[in-house]
Design a protein around this motif. Structure first.
Motif, PDB file in Angstrom:
ATOM      1  N   PRO A  85     -36.781  39.996  24.909  1.00  0.00           N
ATOM      2  CA  PRO A  85     -37.937  40.009  24.010  1.00  0.00           C
ATOM      3  C   PRO A  85     -39.243  40.151  24.796  1.00  0.00           C
ATOM      4  O   PRO A  85     -39.390  39.571  25.883  1.00  0.00           O
ATOM      5  CB  PRO A  85     -37.873  38.641  23.315  1.00  0.00           C
ATOM      6  N   THR A  86     -40.185  40.895  24.258  1.00  0.00           N
ATOM      7  CA  THR A  86     -41.470  41.139  24.913  1.00  0.00           C
ATOM      8  C   THR A  86     -42.158  39.839  25.313  1.00  0.00           C
ATOM      9  O   THR A  86     -42.730  39.740  26.389  1.00  0.00           O
ATOM     10  CB  THR A  86     -42.386  41.967  23.988  1.00  0.00           C
ATOM     11  N   LYS A  87     -42.081  38.830  24.450  1.00  0.00           N
ATOM     12  CA  LYS A  87     -42.759  37.558  24.735  1.00  0.00           C
ATOM     13  C   LYS A  87     -42.184  36.851  25.972  1.00  0.00           C
ATOM     14  O   LYS A  87     -42.868  36.058  26.607  1.00  0.00           O
ATOM     15  CB  LYS A  87     -42.697  36.629  23.525  1.00  0.00           C
ATOM     16  N   SER A 107     -31.764  32.422  23.418  1.00  0.00           N
ATOM     17  CA  SER A 107     -31.197  33.139  22.278  1.00  0.00           C
ATOM     18  C   SER A 107     -29.730  32.739  22.175  1.00  0.00           C
ATOM     19  O   SER A 107     -29.150  32.253  23.149  1.00  0.00           O
ATOM     20  CB  SER A 107     -31.331  34.652  22.446  1.00  0.00           C
ATOM     21  N   GLU A 139     -35.723  46.614  25.556  1.00  0.00           N
ATOM     22  CA  GLU A 139     -35.819  46.573  24.101  1.00  0.00           C
ATOM     23  C   GLU A 139     -34.645  45.762  23.580  1.00  0.00           C
ATOM     24  O   GLU A 139     -33.488  46.022  23.939  1.00  0.00           O
ATOM     25  CB  GLU A 139     -35.782  47.988  23.526  1.00  0.00           C
ATOM     26  N   VAL A 140     -34.971  44.757  22.770  1.00  0.00           N
ATOM     27  CA  VAL A 140     -33.935  43.887  22.224  1.00  0.00           C
ATOM     28  C   VAL A 140     -32.925  44.723  21.439  1.00  0.00           C
ATOM     29  O   VAL A 140     -33.285  45.585  20.633  1.00  0.00           O
ATOM     30  CB  VAL A 140     -34.558  42.795  21.323  1.00  0.00           C
TER      31      VAL A 140
END
Length: 142
Positions: free
Chosen positions: A65-67, A81, A113-114
């Motif tokens: 994830p970007t965060k 996750s 990218e997820v």
């Protein structure tokens, strides 16, 4: 059950501590394989880019994830996750990668990218590159 393949394979050599290079790439490959579901692919590629060399490990894994991207090099940090809870690890691998690459005056580019996958690219500067002939070595018979 993850397929490991060789992508682009420009003939390159990086000069420096062989054990540190081995540690760097084993950590990247280990992460790529661990976070790629069964039936996925991990691709290792070597490419010349101007005077530099790019060595990339790409996977069709779960992605990041970007965060979480700014923290993945922190010691003991692991993305939270359901999938990552099932993977055994300490959260030290990418910290080791970062420090090893810094010792080579290199940098790490990440694309992720997820649900699609991640690509970790190590860029080594010209002073770390040893040019080799692009001709394959002659086969020897035994």
């Amino acid at each position: 059950n993850v397929k490991v393949v060789l992508g682009n394979e420009d003939q390159v050599q990086v000069s420096g501590d062989a054990d540190r290079l081995k540690q760097l790439f084993l950590n990247l490959m280990d992460n790529a394989i661990k976070y790629t579901p069964s039936g996925g692919t991990v691709t290792l590629s070597f490419a010349r880019e101007g005077d530099a060399v790019r060595v990339s490990v790409a996977d069709t894994g779960i992605g990041i994830p970007t965060k979480d991207l700014p923290r993945i090099f922190d010691r003991f940090y692991r993305v939270k996750s359901p999938r990552t809870r099932q993977v055994v690890g300490t959260g030290l691998g990418l910290s080791i990668v970062k420090h090893a690459l810094e010792a080579f005056d290199g940098r790490l580019d990440i694309e992720s990218e997820v649900g699609v996958g991640s690509t970790f690219s190590c860029i080594f500067p010209p002073q770390r590159i040893t040019r080799r002939s692009s001709k394959p070595a002659a086969a020897t018979s035994q």
